[in-house]
Design an enzyme around this catalytic site. Structure first.
Site, PDB file in Angstrom:
ATOM      1  N   ASN A   9       0.690  -1.037   0.319  1.00  0.00           N
ATOM      2  CA  ASN A   9       0.146  -0.131   0.052  1.00  0.00           C
ATOM      3  C   ASN A   9       1.332   1.192   0.405  1.00  0.00           C
ATOM      4  O   ASN A   9       1.571   1.475   0.996  1.00  0.00           O
ATOM      5  CB  ASN A   9      -0.590   0.121   1.528  1.00  0.00           C
ATOM      6  CG  ASN A   9      -1.719   1.620   1.138  1.00  0.00           C
ATOM      7  OD1 ASN A   9      -1.617   2.318   0.216  1.00  0.00           O
ATOM      8  ND2 ASN A   9      -2.816   1.417   2.261  1.00  0.00           N
ATOM      9  N   LYS A  11       0.181   4.618  -0.165  1.00  0.00           N
ATOM     10  CA  LYS A  11      -0.398   5.446   0.006  1.00  0.00           C
ATOM     11  C   LYS A  11      -0.083   6.500  -0.495  1.00  0.00           C
ATOM     12  O   LYS A  11      -0.014   6.105  -1.833  1.00  0.00           O
ATOM     13  CB  LYS A  11      -0.432   5.819   1.784  1.00  0.00           C
ATOM     14  CG  LYS A  11       0.239   4.521   2.190  1.00  0.00           C
ATOM     15  CD  LYS A  11      -0.510   4.667   4.298  1.00  0.00           C
ATOM     16  CE  LYS A  11      -0.302   3.113   4.315  1.00  0.00           C
ATOM     17  NZ  LYS A  11      -0.791   3.121   6.220  1.00  0.00           N
ATOM     18  N   HIS A  98      -9.667   1.526   4.250  1.00  0.00           N
ATOM     19  CA  HIS A  98      -8.245   0.996   5.691  1.00  0.00           C
ATOM     20  C   HIS A  98      -8.750   2.418   6.554  1.00  0.00           C
ATOM     21  O   HIS A  98      -9.614   3.104   6.025  1.00  0.00           O
ATOM     22  CB  HIS A  98      -7.305   1.803   4.644  1.00  0.00           C
ATOM     23  CG  HIS A  98      -6.062   1.826   4.570  1.00  0.00           C
ATOM     24  ND1 HIS A  98      -5.902   2.511   5.542  1.00  0.00           N
ATOM     25  CD2 HIS A  98      -5.313   0.989   5.217  1.00  0.00           C
ATOM     26  CE1 HIS A  98      -4.277   2.618   6.076  1.00  0.00           C
ATOM     27  NE2 HIS A  98      -3.178   1.115   5.490  1.00  0.00           N
ATOM     28  N   GLU A 100      -7.188   4.721   7.252  1.00  0.00           N
ATOM     29  CA  GLU A 100      -7.086   6.026   7.000  1.00  0.00           C
ATOM     30  C   GLU A 100      -8.308   6.470   6.358  1.00  0.00           C
ATOM     31  O   GLU A 100      -8.555   7.650   6.669  1.00  0.00           O
ATOM     32  CB  GLU A 100      -5.837   5.743   6.463  1.00  0.00           C
ATOM     33  CG  GLU A 100      -4.146   6.019   7.542  1.00  0.00           C
ATOM     34  CD  GLU A 100      -3.152   5.528   6.720  1.00  0.00           C
ATOM     35  OE1 GLU A 100      -3.200   5.526   5.697  1.00  0.00           O
ATOM     36  OE2 GLU A 100      -2.170   5.120   7.516  1.00  0.00           O
ATOM     37  N   GLU A 170      -5.476  -5.482  10.095  1.00  0.00           N
ATOM     38  CA  GLU A 170      -4.856  -3.968  10.570  1.00  0.00           C
ATOM     39  C   GLU A 170      -5.244  -3.230  12.165  1.00  0.00           C
ATOM     40  O   GLU A 170      -5.762  -2.171  11.637  1.00  0.00           O
ATOM     41  CB  GLU A 170      -4.369  -2.764   9.285  1.00  0.00           C
ATOM     42  CG  GLU A 170      -4.129  -3.465   8.143  1.00  0.00           C
ATOM     43  CD  GLU A 170      -4.030  -2.903   7.278  1.00  0.00           C
ATOM     44  OE1 GLU A 170      -2.804  -3.092   6.782  1.00  0.00           O
ATOM     45  OE2 GLU A 170      -4.476  -1.588   6.283  1.00  0.00           O
ATOM     46  N   GLY A 176       1.911   1.951  10.985  1.00  0.00           N
ATOM     47  CA  GLY A 176       3.362   2.730  10.629  1.00  0.00           C
ATOM     48  C   GLY A 176       3.535   3.734  11.866  1.00  0.00           C
ATOM     49  O   GLY A 176       4.343   4.330  12.335  1.00  0.00           O
ATOM     50  N   SER A 215       3.198  -2.394  10.246  1.00  0.00           N
ATOM     51  CA  SER A 215       4.302  -2.426  10.927  1.00  0.00           C
ATOM     52  C   SER A 215       4.827  -4.069  10.465  1.00  0.00           C
ATOM     53  O   SER A 215       5.903  -4.217  11.572  1.00  0.00           O
ATOM     54  CB  SER A 215       4.580  -1.952  12.266  1.00  0.00           C
ATOM     55  OG  SER A 215       3.818  -0.536  12.625  1.00  0.00           O
TER      56      SER A 215
END
Ligand code: PGA
Length: 253
Positions: A9, A11, A98, A100, A170, A176, A215
């Site tokens: 991904n 991003k 996702h 985010e 996730e 991250g 991560s």
């Protein structure tokens, strides 16, 4: 045997030049490792680079896709990108829901269900992301949160249409942050998700790849992917470095 998949991904990262470099390195490294690689590989990239990536990866063993899509088919939805537009650029995958998107862009479970349906209707393979925040984990709500995220999508679908579905667990606190879930911690949620899926459809639960994300790095991938119900990974930061991404792909047994 279930399909194994490692998807990058990217991003909101990349440029024409950086993508060309990264993909050339990925193609070279993956060609060397092709005999030993058990997982399918994919990269989910920002929209504007779809023509570039389609051209560079055409005919290779690396698939590509997008990071979100519109729930609508076409029309007056300024700024949106539809599923059929992704198909025009031979996307195989699209990430849906996702964290985010959920947190920054306030996508709801209902909207995510509609997006996922749009992806399936267009023949794309959606990677549905579910996961709890740290606060939710600490207050013991992990399972109820991920079940709600999963159920809200499954409730709108017919099991027969889900053969391309991929699910990524996730944990938001691991994305991250450098804090990976322990393999047993991830396995516990993956097993729970698979059993929830089997209440919806037994055969689907057996065949759906469940990816772990948050991560994942070359040095922790093997222990995560070694868990019974972890069928690969969704990789953010480490997917921007060719060698790291390939090492993670190689960790799938
Ligand atoms: P990360 O991101 O690997 O950088 O933690 C994973 C993701 O957001 O999909």
């Amino acid at each position: 045997m279930r399909r194994k998949l490692v998807a990058g991904n990217w991003k909101m990262n990349g440029s024409l030049e950086a993508n060309a470099r990264l993909l050339a390195a990925l193609l070279e490294l993956s060609a060397k490792e092709s005999g030993s690689m058990k997982a399918e590989m994919a990269v989910c990239i920002p929209f504007p680079y779809l023509p570039q990536v389609a051209q560079l990866l055409q005919g290779s063993q690396i698939a590509w896709g997008a990071q979100t899509l519109s729930e609508f088919d076409s029309g007056a939805y300024t700024g949106e990108v539809s599923a059929s537009m992704l198909s025009d650029f031979q996307c195989q995958y699209v990430i849906v829901g996702h964290s985010e998107r959920r947190q920054v862009f306030k996508e709801s479970n209902l909207q995510i269900a509609q997006k996922l349906r749009a992806a399936i209707t267009a023949g794309l393979s959606p990677i549905l992301c579910v996961g709890e925040t740290l606060e939710e984990r600490e207050s013991g709500e992990t399972l109820s949160v991920v079940y709600e995220q999963l159920d809200s999508v499954l409730n709108t679908l017919d099991p027969g249409s889900c053969e391309k579905l991929v699910i990524a667990y996730e944990p938001v606190w691991a994305i991250g942050t450098g804090k990976t879930a322990k393999p047993e911690q991830a396995q516990e949620i993956h097993a729970a998700l698979r059993s929830r899926l089997s209440e919806f459809d037994k055969a689907l639960a057996e065949m759906t790849p469940l990816l772990y994300g948050g991560s994942v790095k070359a040095d922790n991938a093997e222990s995560l992917f070694g868990q019974t119900d972890i069928d690969g990974g969704l990789i953010g930061g480490a997917s921007l470095k060719a060698q790291d991404f390939i090492d993670i792909c190689k960790a799938v047994a």
